[in-house]
Scaffold this motif. Structure first.
Motif, short mmCIF file in Angstrom:
data_model
loop_
_atom_site.label_atom_id
_atom_site.label_comp_id
_atom_site.label_asym_id
_atom_site.label_seq_id
_atom_site.Cartn_x
_atom_site.Cartn_y
_atom_site.Cartn_z
N LEU A 9 -13.73 -0.28 -8.49
CA LEU A 9 -12.51 -0.51 -8.35
C LEU A 9 -11.87 -1.76 -8.58
N ARG A 10 -10.59 -1.76 -9.35
CA ARG A 10 -9.99 -2.94 -9.53
C ARG A 10 -9.53 -3.27 -8.29
N VAL A 11 -9.38 -4.84 -8.11
CA VAL A 11 -8.98 -5.41 -6.83
C VAL A 11 -7.44 -4.80 -6.27
N GLY A 12 -6.50 -4.95 -7.25
CA GLY A 12 -5.20 -4.04 -6.84
C GLY A 12 -5.15 -2.70 -6.30
N VAL A 13 -6.24 -1.92 -7.06
CA VAL A 13 -6.50 -0.48 -6.63
C VAL A 13 -6.90 -0.70 -5.05
N GLU A 14 -7.95 -1.32 -4.95
CA GLU A 14 -8.39 -1.37 -3.54
C GLU A 14 -7.46 -2.02 -2.46
N LYS A 15 -6.87 -2.84 -2.79
CA LYS A 15 -5.67 -3.13 -2.08
C LYS A 15 -4.51 -2.12 -1.75
N LEU A 16 -4.33 -1.53 -2.74
CA LEU A 16 -3.45 -0.46 -2.60
C LEU A 16 -3.94 0.72 -1.72
N LEU A 17 -5.19 0.98 -1.79
CA LEU A 17 -5.80 2.21 -1.04
C LEU A 17 -6.09 1.63 0.47
N ASP A 18 -6.20 0.18 0.66
CA ASP A 18 -6.20 -0.41 1.83
C ASP A 18 -4.99 -0.21 2.73
N ALA A 19 -3.95 -0.47 1.99
CA ALA A 19 -2.58 -0.38 2.35
C ALA A 19 -1.99 0.97 2.87
N ILE A 20 -2.48 1.93 2.00
CA ILE A 20 -2.27 3.29 2.40
C ILE A 20 -2.78 3.66 3.54
N LYS A 21 -3.94 3.51 3.85
CA LYS A 21 -4.58 3.70 5.19
C LYS A 21 -4.18 3.18 6.31
N LYS A 22 -3.34 1.82 6.08
CA LYS A 22 -2.72 1.22 7.12
C LYS A 22 -1.52 1.43 7.46
N MET A 23 -0.68 2.33 6.62
CA MET A 23 0.60 2.33 6.73
C MET A 23 0.92 3.64 7.61
N ASP A 24 2.09 3.64 8.10
CA ASP A 24 2.55 4.43 9.14
C ASP A 24 3.39 5.66 8.08
N ASP A 25 4.07 6.83 9.00
CA ASP A 25 4.59 7.95 8.17
C ASP A 25 5.89 7.33 7.40
N ALA A 26 6.63 6.28 8.11
CA ALA A 26 7.90 6.06 7.78
C ALA A 26 7.84 4.88 6.90
N PHE A 27 6.86 4.53 6.08
CA PHE A 27 6.67 3.54 5.24
C PHE A 27 6.54 3.88 3.64
#
Length: 160
Positions: A9-27
């Motif tokens: 996976l490209r670095v940016g896509v990995e960072k996106l997936l990590d951000a999704i896992k850490k986000m809350d419902d209102a983000f």
């Protein structure tokens, strides 16, 4: 699917997936990357993380400027994703899809994943759903709670 030449996976896509896992419902997250980076082809993984893992959206809607690109992406997703409904909406049936007969038109955007043209999306957004054109009420609320992927925006902007 958003992978480099080694298949990772490209670095940016990995960072996106990590951000999704850490986000809350209102983000919300806006992901920008260069053409050819793999944003669109990574969408099944992004869909899985947001809808299946987080449960904060009901569907993925890809908005594209041309029916030919809708056709290509629809065929890619139709071949890749077997456990979800993949539909498309364009104001007419793209020829290659209709010729082989494996299409699911989704004028109300009810499919799990919808690939649509900018004009069909805009009509639905403006409360003029293409599936009920000419009626006073419609099924436009389905756009709420969806993951929205808008691609090739530079092709829809004025050239001056």
């Amino acid at each position: 699917m958003g992978r480099d030449l080694k298949g990772e996976l490209r670095v940016g896509v990995e960072k996106l997936l990590d951000a999704i896992k850490k986000m809350d419902d209102a983000f919300y997250i806006v992901f920008e990357a260069p053409t050819g980076y793999g944003k669109t082809t990574s969408s099944p993984k992004i869909y899985h993380e947001v809808v299946e893992y987080k449960g904060i959206a009901s569907r993925l809607i890809h908005v594209l400027p041309y029916r030919s690109i809708v056709d290509q992406l629809y065929m890619f997703l139709h071949d890749k994703i077997k456990d979800k409904t993949v539909g498309y909406q364009a104001l007419s049936i793209p020829a290659p899809i209709s010729q082989i007969g494996i299409f699911l038109k989704s004028p109300f955007f009810f499919s799990d994943i919808v690939v649509t043209t900018i004009d069909s999306f805009t009509y639905n957004l403006m409360k003029i759903p293409v599936g009920e054109y000419g009626k006073r009420s419609g099924h436009y609320e389905v756009l709420r709670g969806s993951i929205l992927s808008v691609s090739y925006t530079h092709l829809t902007l004025p050239t001056n």
